[in-house]
Write a protein that holds these residues in place. Structure first.
Motif, PDB file in Angstrom:
ATOM      1  N   LEU A  22      -6.591   7.434 -15.666  1.00 37.18           N
ATOM      2  CA  LEU A  22      -6.275   8.086 -14.254  1.00 37.18           C
ATOM      3  C   LEU A  22      -6.776   7.287 -13.130  1.00 37.18           C
ATOM      4  O   LEU A  22      -5.897   7.442 -12.069  1.00 37.18           O
ATOM      5  N   VAL A  23      -7.700   6.688 -12.975  1.00 38.54           N
ATOM      6  CA  VAL A  23      -8.005   5.826 -12.020  1.00 38.54           C
ATOM      7  C   VAL A  23      -7.074   4.837 -11.707  1.00 38.54           C
ATOM      8  O   VAL A  23      -6.631   4.673 -10.720  1.00 38.54           O
ATOM      9  N   GLY A  24      -6.746   4.047 -12.635  1.00 35.84           N
ATOM     10  CA  GLY A  24      -5.678   2.967 -12.567  1.00 35.84           C
ATOM     11  C   GLY A  24      -4.268   3.415 -12.247  1.00 35.84           C
ATOM     12  O   GLY A  24      -3.765   2.683 -11.389  1.00 35.84           O
ATOM     13  N   ARG A  25      -4.044   4.541 -12.482  1.00 29.22           N
ATOM     14  CA  ARG A  25      -2.620   5.081 -11.941  1.00 29.22           C
ATOM     15  C   ARG A  25      -2.640   5.239 -10.492  1.00 29.22           C
ATOM     16  O   ARG A  25      -1.784   5.173  -9.720  1.00 29.22           O
ATOM     17  N   ARG A  26      -3.878   5.991  -9.877  1.00 29.36           N
ATOM     18  CA  ARG A  26      -4.048   6.298  -8.639  1.00 29.36           C
ATOM     19  C   ARG A  26      -4.176   5.039  -7.939  1.00 29.36           C
ATOM     20  O   ARG A  26      -3.642   5.066  -6.804  1.00 29.36           O
ATOM     21  N   LEU A  27      -4.918   3.975  -8.238  1.00 26.58           N
ATOM     22  CA  LEU A  27      -5.021   2.796  -7.680  1.00 26.58           C
ATOM     23  C   LEU A  27      -3.779   1.978  -7.677  1.00 26.58           C
ATOM     24  O   LEU A  27      -3.235   1.502  -6.491  1.00 26.58           O
ATOM     25  N   ALA A  28      -2.890   2.365  -8.333  1.00 23.08           N
ATOM     26  CA  ALA A  28      -1.461   1.594  -8.389  1.00 23.08           C
ATOM     27  C   ALA A  28      -0.642   2.185  -7.529  1.00 23.08           C
ATOM     28  O   ALA A  28       0.308   1.592  -7.008  1.00 23.08           O
ATOM     29  N   ARG A  29      -0.836   3.596  -6.996  1.00 20.48           N
ATOM     30  CA  ARG A  29      -0.260   4.334  -5.991  1.00 20.48           C
ATOM     31  C   ARG A  29      -0.217   3.696  -4.836  1.00 20.48           C
ATOM     32  O   ARG A  29       0.436   3.851  -3.752  1.00 20.48           O
ATOM     33  N   ASP A  30      -1.501   2.848  -4.623  1.00 22.01           N
ATOM     34  CA  ASP A  30      -1.721   2.445  -3.171  1.00 22.01           C
ATOM     35  C   ASP A  30      -1.042   1.309  -2.943  1.00 22.01           C
ATOM     36  O   ASP A  30      -1.238   0.319  -3.729  1.00 22.01           O
ATOM     37  N   PRO A  31      -0.055   1.162  -1.977  1.00 23.71           N
ATOM     38  CA  PRO A  31       0.839   0.062  -1.829  1.00 23.71           C
ATOM     39  C   PRO A  31      -0.019  -1.301  -1.137  1.00 23.71           C
ATOM     40  O   PRO A  31       0.559  -2.421  -1.053  1.00 23.71           O
ATOM     41  N   ARG A  32      -1.063  -0.770  -0.492  1.00 27.36           N
ATOM     42  CA  ARG A  32      -1.713  -1.976   0.119  1.00 27.36           C
ATOM     43  C   ARG A  32      -2.434  -3.111  -0.683  1.00 27.36           C
ATOM     44  O   ARG A  32      -3.271  -2.191  -1.385  1.00 27.36           O
ATOM     45  N   PRO A  33      -2.437  -3.929  -0.692  1.00 22.28           N
ATOM     46  CA  PRO A  33      -3.118  -5.124  -1.555  1.00 22.28           C
ATOM     47  C   PRO A  33      -4.668  -4.944  -1.094  1.00 22.28           C
ATOM     48  O   PRO A  33      -4.969  -5.062   0.033  1.00 22.28           O
ATOM     49  N   ALA A  34      -5.437  -5.061  -1.858  1.00 20.80           N
ATOM     50  CA  ALA A  34      -7.114  -5.258  -1.543  1.00 20.80           C
ATOM     51  C   ALA A  34      -7.386  -6.688  -0.839  1.00 20.80           C
ATOM     52  O   ALA A  34      -6.728  -7.798  -1.544  1.00 20.80           O
ATOM     53  N   ALA A  35      -7.818  -6.517   0.237  1.00 19.81           N
ATOM     54  CA  ALA A  35      -8.203  -7.728   0.860  1.00 19.81           C
ATOM     55  C   ALA A  35      -9.100  -8.661   0.144  1.00 19.81           C
ATOM     56  O   ALA A  35      -9.107  -9.899   0.283  1.00 19.81           O
ATOM     57  N   SER A  36     -10.135  -8.214  -0.530  1.00 18.72           N
ATOM     58  CA  SER A  36     -11.144  -8.719  -1.275  1.00 18.72           C
ATOM     59  C   SER A  36     -11.682  -7.933  -2.677  1.00 18.72           C
ATOM     60  O   SER A  36     -11.308  -6.687  -2.829  1.00 18.72           O
ATOM     61  N   LYS A  37     -12.362  -8.550  -3.288  1.00 19.70           N
ATOM     62  CA  LYS A  37     -12.837  -7.882  -4.585  1.00 19.70           C
ATOM     63  C   LYS A  37     -13.704  -6.890  -4.251  1.00 19.70           C
ATOM     64  O   LYS A  37     -13.345  -5.623  -4.871  1.00 19.70           O
ATOM     65  N   ASP A  38     -14.436  -6.950  -3.160  1.00 25.14           N
ATOM     66  CA  ASP A  38     -15.333  -5.588  -2.770  1.00 25.14           C
ATOM     67  C   ASP A  38     -14.478  -4.602  -2.059  1.00 25.14           C
ATOM     68  O   ASP A  38     -14.747  -3.630  -2.687  1.00 25.14           O
ATOM     69  N   GLU A  39     -13.423  -4.879  -1.471  1.00 28.92           N
ATOM     70  CA  GLU A  39     -12.606  -3.795  -1.212  1.00 28.92           C
ATOM     71  C   GLU A  39     -11.620  -3.103  -2.208  1.00 28.92           C
ATOM     72  O   GLU A  39     -12.037  -1.757  -2.423  1.00 28.92           O
ATOM     73  N   CYS A  40     -11.768  -3.809  -3.383  1.00 31.95           N
ATOM     74  CA  CYS A  40     -10.830  -3.149  -4.747  1.00 31.95           C
ATOM     75  C   CYS A  40     -12.065  -2.260  -5.274  1.00 31.95           C
ATOM     76  O   CYS A  40     -11.619  -1.255  -5.792  1.00 31.95           O
ATOM     77  N   LEU A  41     -13.189  -2.744  -5.381  1.00 30.94           N
ATOM     78  CA  LEU A  41     -14.198  -1.962  -5.950  1.00 30.94           C
ATOM     79  C   LEU A  41     -14.639  -0.618  -5.138  1.00 30.94           C
ATOM     80  O   LEU A  41     -14.856   0.293  -5.703  1.00 30.94           O
ATOM     81  N   LEU A  42     -14.314  -0.782  -3.963  1.00 29.26           N
ATOM     82  CA  LEU A  42     -14.644   0.457  -3.179  1.00 29.26           C
ATOM     83  C   LEU A  42     -13.499   1.429  -3.331  1.00 29.26           C
ATOM     84  O   LEU A  42     -13.821   2.484  -3.382  1.00 29.26           O
ATOM     85  N   ARG A  43     -12.215   1.018  -3.466  1.00 31.05           N
ATOM     86  CA  ARG A  43     -11.313   1.733  -3.675  1.00 31.05           C
ATOM     87  C   ARG A  43     -11.463   2.498  -4.889  1.00 31.05           C
ATOM     88  O   ARG A  43     -11.208   3.790  -5.318  1.00 31.05           O
ATOM     89  N   ILE A  44     -11.653   1.822  -6.151  1.00 30.96           N
ATOM     90  CA  ILE A  44     -11.773   2.190  -7.378  1.00 30.96           C
ATOM     91  C   ILE A  44     -13.120   3.317  -7.294  1.00 30.96           C
ATOM     92  O   ILE A  44     -12.946   4.309  -7.933  1.00 30.96           O
TER      93      ILE A  44
END
Length: 80
Positions: A22-44
Motif C-alpha cells: 500500500l505504501v509503495g503504491r502511494r509513493l509511486a503515484r508521486d511524480p516528483r523525484p525525491a531530492a534526497s534519501k531523507d526526503e524519500c524517508l519523510l515521504r514514506i
C-alpha cells in the motif's frame, strides 16, 4: 498446535508485506523525484502515518482467504 510444513519465509503469510505494498503504491503515484534519501524517508513516513485504519483492517480481514489459498495449493504459488 500442529505446525504445517511450510518454509520459514512465506510472503503470502506476512500481513506487513501487504501494508508495505500500500505504501509503495502511494509513493509511486508521486511524480516528483525525491531530492534526497531523507526526503524519500519523510515521504514514506507521511504515507505510513496517513494509512487508514480501514486499509489495515482489510489486510487483516483478508488473511483467512490467504491461508485457505495457501493450504489449497499445499504451500505453493497463490494469486496473493
Amino acid at each position: 498446535m500442529q505446525l504445517l510444513p511450510w518454509p520459514a519465509y512465506s510472503p503470502d503469510m506476512s500481513p506487513i508485506e501487504y501494508v508495505w505494498d500500500l505504501v509503495g503504491r502511494r509513493l509511486a503515484r508521486d511524480p516528483r523525484p525525491a531530492a534526497s534519501k531523507d526526503e524519500c524517508l519523510l515521504r514514506i513516513q507521511a504515507i505510513w502515518n496517513s494509512l487508514l485504519r480501514a486499509d489495515i483492517q482489510n489486510v487483516f480481514d483478508s488473511m483467512p482467504r490467504c491461508i485457505a489459498a495457501l493450504i489449497a495449493v499445499r504451500g505453493g504459488y497463490t494469486k496473493y
